[in-house]
Design a protein around this motif. Structure first.
Motif, PDB file in Angstrom:
ATOM      1  N   VAL A  80      57.692  12.898  63.334  1.00  0.00           N
ATOM      2  CA  VAL A  80      56.783  11.994  62.626  1.00  0.00           C
ATOM      3  C   VAL A  80      57.283  11.664  61.219  1.00  0.00           C
ATOM      4  O   VAL A  80      57.250  10.517  60.795  1.00  0.00           O
ATOM      5  N   LYS A 119      48.299  23.492  62.127  1.00  0.00           N
ATOM      6  CA  LYS A 119      47.163  24.353  62.450  1.00  0.00           C
ATOM      7  C   LYS A 119      47.572  25.327  63.573  1.00  0.00           C
ATOM      8  O   LYS A 119      47.292  26.516  63.493  1.00  0.00           O
ATOM      9  N   GLN A 156      50.188  13.355  70.594  1.00  0.00           N
ATOM     10  CA  GLN A 156      49.419  12.549  69.635  1.00  0.00           C
ATOM     11  C   GLN A 156      50.191  12.307  68.335  1.00  0.00           C
ATOM     12  O   GLN A 156      49.676  11.646  67.436  1.00  0.00           O
ATOM     13  N   GLU A 157      51.395  12.903  68.231  1.00  0.00           N
ATOM     14  CA  GLU A 157      52.171  12.853  66.987  1.00  0.00           C
ATOM     15  C   GLU A 157      51.302  13.270  65.814  1.00  0.00           C
ATOM     16  O   GLU A 157      51.256  12.605  64.778  1.00  0.00           O
ATOM     17  N   ASN A 158      50.613  14.383  65.994  1.00  0.00           N
ATOM     18  CA  ASN A 158      49.634  14.847  65.030  1.00  0.00           C
ATOM     19  C   ASN A 158      50.199  16.036  64.238  1.00  0.00           C
ATOM     20  O   ASN A 158      50.231  17.163  64.716  1.00  0.00           O
ATOM     21  N   VAL A 159      50.640  15.730  63.019  1.00  0.00           N
ATOM     22  CA  VAL A 159      51.278  16.746  62.177  1.00  0.00           C
ATOM     23  C   VAL A 159      50.286  17.845  61.793  1.00  0.00           C
ATOM     24  O   VAL A 159      50.631  19.030  61.796  1.00  0.00           O
ATOM     25  N   ASN A 160      49.045  17.460  61.489  1.00  0.00           N
ATOM     26  CA  ASN A 160      48.043  18.462  61.100  1.00  0.00           C
ATOM     27  C   ASN A 160      47.805  19.466  62.216  1.00  0.00           C
ATOM     28  O   ASN A 160      47.684  20.660  61.976  1.00  0.00           O
ATOM     29  N   MET A 161      47.743  18.955  63.432  1.00  0.00           N
ATOM     30  CA  MET A 161      47.522  19.840  64.571  1.00  0.00           C
ATOM     31  C   MET A 161      48.695  20.809  64.717  1.00  0.00           C
ATOM     32  O   MET A 161      48.504  22.000  65.002  1.00  0.00           O
ATOM     33  N   GLN A 199      50.090  18.945  72.736  1.00  0.00           N
ATOM     34  CA  GLN A 199      49.134  17.918  72.312  1.00  0.00           C
ATOM     35  C   GLN A 199      49.568  17.293  70.983  1.00  0.00           C
ATOM     36  O   GLN A 199      49.483  16.076  70.809  1.00  0.00           O
ATOM     37  N   SER A 200      50.029  18.124  70.044  1.00  0.00           N
ATOM     38  CA  SER A 200      50.439  17.574  68.747  1.00  0.00           C
ATOM     39  C   SER A 200      51.636  16.649  68.942  1.00  0.00           C
ATOM     40  O   SER A 200      51.788  15.647  68.237  1.00  0.00           O
ATOM     41  N   TYR A 201      52.460  16.963  69.949  1.00  0.00           N
ATOM     42  CA  TYR A 201      53.602  16.090  70.277  1.00  0.00           C
ATOM     43  C   TYR A 201      53.094  14.772  70.856  1.00  0.00           C
ATOM     44  O   TYR A 201      53.498  13.690  70.411  1.00  0.00           O
ATOM     45  N   GLU A 244      48.386  23.270  72.357  1.00  0.00           N
ATOM     46  CA  GLU A 244      48.254  22.483  71.126  1.00  0.00           C
ATOM     47  C   GLU A 244      49.593  21.925  70.651  1.00  0.00           C
ATOM     48  O   GLU A 244      49.657  20.835  70.089  1.00  0.00           O
TER      49      GLU A 244
END
Lengths: 256, 220
Positions: free
Chosen positions: B211, B150, B142-147, B138-140, B135
């Protein structure tokens, strides 16, 4: 839009400027702090040089220029009818892209302004020439050849001479319009270092096409696009984490 | 106008791919090191230790590409953060690889011994950490801060499991001092996996910095 606690020297409010039908500056509002370096950046034609030139009314000479809004420097409206443009330009000196010394001696270049404004005492002029050349970091290189023609100097030296000439009349503000773009990297660094020193005494506003120069030298940076101010931030912030996506795209070289 | 960014964009893409590659390798290394432990399979453990050298090489490559981009392309703002973050994540991943090697070394020391107990919590812990690693990468991507946030929450679960493992091993050691040497090694493994999770959390922090430009503390 202002970001630092420093005292504002130049206050620009809702400034619009038109060249004929062309709307070159669109409701520009900003506070330029005193004794700091403020850099204007943006793609060609974004209005950054136009705004710089409004600060000592250089645009007055361009036919068809119309302006509304206000600019005050130290509280005084520089577009009011009582303002004497010559006096304004003494207070707001300018250095241009190409060094433009007069075809006179080094001494006479620096003494030119003070003489024009009524200083004729030899000792007073000597002193002014020396302090101005010292402040412009040129004295040590030229002190033994003050009678030599200014045109014999290198480009970088000529540019520092032009800065000394501007300083000699005791300005509050120095405008630098692409002042290093015609110089080699070493001369450029010298001028940048000089600007850092001069900001303790003067308020410097510079236009530069070289973003990294703005990043290296200035305290505040203003990003212009199509005649509008997109972002006015502390330089560190603007180049590390800009607020506006358009700023990010421009400084990252995605357009312009 | 895209041409002037070609070199920079190409380099950033290369960094991206190398990080993803490292992430995948590290995730596999953790999984295989625990499998080797469960079977006390020294052969697999030795292979794992050999493969870790590849991770070190990739980290060096990331460091080279990043330095070259900084020197020649003068990146600013998010471009610069991408490079700084690539350095940081590569260094976390390299450490994670070392921790998998540490587990493998324990396996080699246990060669020929029967385990003092069937492993339950260690593999469970490793599974969670493997997921966290996945994860974090993956967060990297997708540049997904929420992930990222979490993922970091699972670290509490890992810490709780670690505490439980230590308690259990202490009981075993008190019951039978002959287990001490192996139990001690197994508690090290718990510690290695717990550290592994901390590095995954660090990667999450790097993602938030990439991000948003601000540095959070996801370990808090």
């Amino acid at each position: 839009m202002q970001t630092t606690a420093a005292q504002t020297l130049i206050d620009i409010r809702k400034l619009n400027l038109y060249y004929g039908n062309f709307h070159a500056l669109k409701s520009v509002t900003m506070d330029i702090p005193e004794k700091a370096i403020t850099a204007f950046i943006g793609p060609s034609g974004c209005g950054k040089s136009t705004l710089l030139r409004t600060l000592n009314r250089m645009n007055d000479m361009i036919p068809g220029t119309r302006i509304d809004g206000t600019i005050t420097i130290g509280g005084a409206d520089i577009y009011s009818k009582e303002v004497d443009v010559e006096t304004l330009r003494k207070k707001v000196g300018m250095v241009f892209q190409q060094p433009n010394p007069f075809p006179k001696s080094i001494y006479d270049n620096v003494a030119y302004g003070p003489r024009l404004h009524g200083t004729h005492s030899k000792s007073k002029l000597d002193e002014l020439v020396e302090t101005s050349l010292r402040q412009a970091a040129l004295w040590d290189e030229v002190k033994d050849h003050l009678k030599r023609s200014a045109l014999s100097l290198s480009g970088g030296q000529q540019q520092r001479l032009c800065i000394a000439r501007a300083i000699a009349v005791g300005p509050d503000v120095l405008l630098m319009d692409e002042a290093t773009s015609a110089l080699d990297p070493i001369s450029t660094l010298k001028i940048e270092e000089l600007a850092q020193e001069l900001k303790d005494k003067y308020t410097i506003v510079m236009v530069t096409h070289n973003m990294h120069q703005a990043a290296r030298v200035s305290n505040q940076t203003v990003f212009f696009l199509n005649g509008e101010v997109v972002e006015f931030s502390d330089t560190e912030k603007l180049f590390s984490n800009p607020r506006d996506q358009r700023t990010e795209d421009y400084i990252s070289g995605r357009f312009g | 106008m895209m041409t002037k960014r070609r070199e920079l964009d190409h380099g950033l893409e290369e960094l991206n791919e190398l990080i993803i590659d490292m992430g995948r390798r590290v995730e596999t290394a953790l999984k295989q090191s625990i499998e080797a432990l469960e079977k006390v399979d020294a052969e697999s453990a030795t292979r794992l230790i050999r493969e870790d050298k590849e991770l070190n090489k990739i980290e060096e490559k990331i460091s080279e590409i990043g330095s070259r981009l900084i020197a020649t392309q003068q990146p600013v703002a998010k471009d610069l953060r991408r490079i700084l973050v690539a350095f940081k994540i590569a260094s976390d991943l390299e450490r994670m690889g070392d921790l998998a090697v540490d587990v493998a070394k324990v396996v080699i020391r246990l060669e020929g011994q029967a385990l003092i107990k069937p492993l339950i919590d260690l593999p469970r812990m490793a599974q969670i950490v493997q997921m966290m690693t996945y994860e974090s990468i993956q967060s990297y991507v997708q540049e997904n801060v929420n992930m990222a946030y979490k993922m970091a929450k699972d670290d509490d679960l890992v810490d709780a499991l670690y505490a439980q493992i230590i308690r259990e091993l202490l009981t075993i050691m008190m019951e039978d001092p002959r287990t001490i040497s192996q139990a001690n090694l197994l508690s090290f493994v718990g510690r290695y996996i717990e550290r592994f999770a901390d590095h995954a959390t660090n990667i999450g922090e790097s993602v938030v910095y990439l991000v948003t430009g601000s540095r959070p503390d996801l370990n808090a």
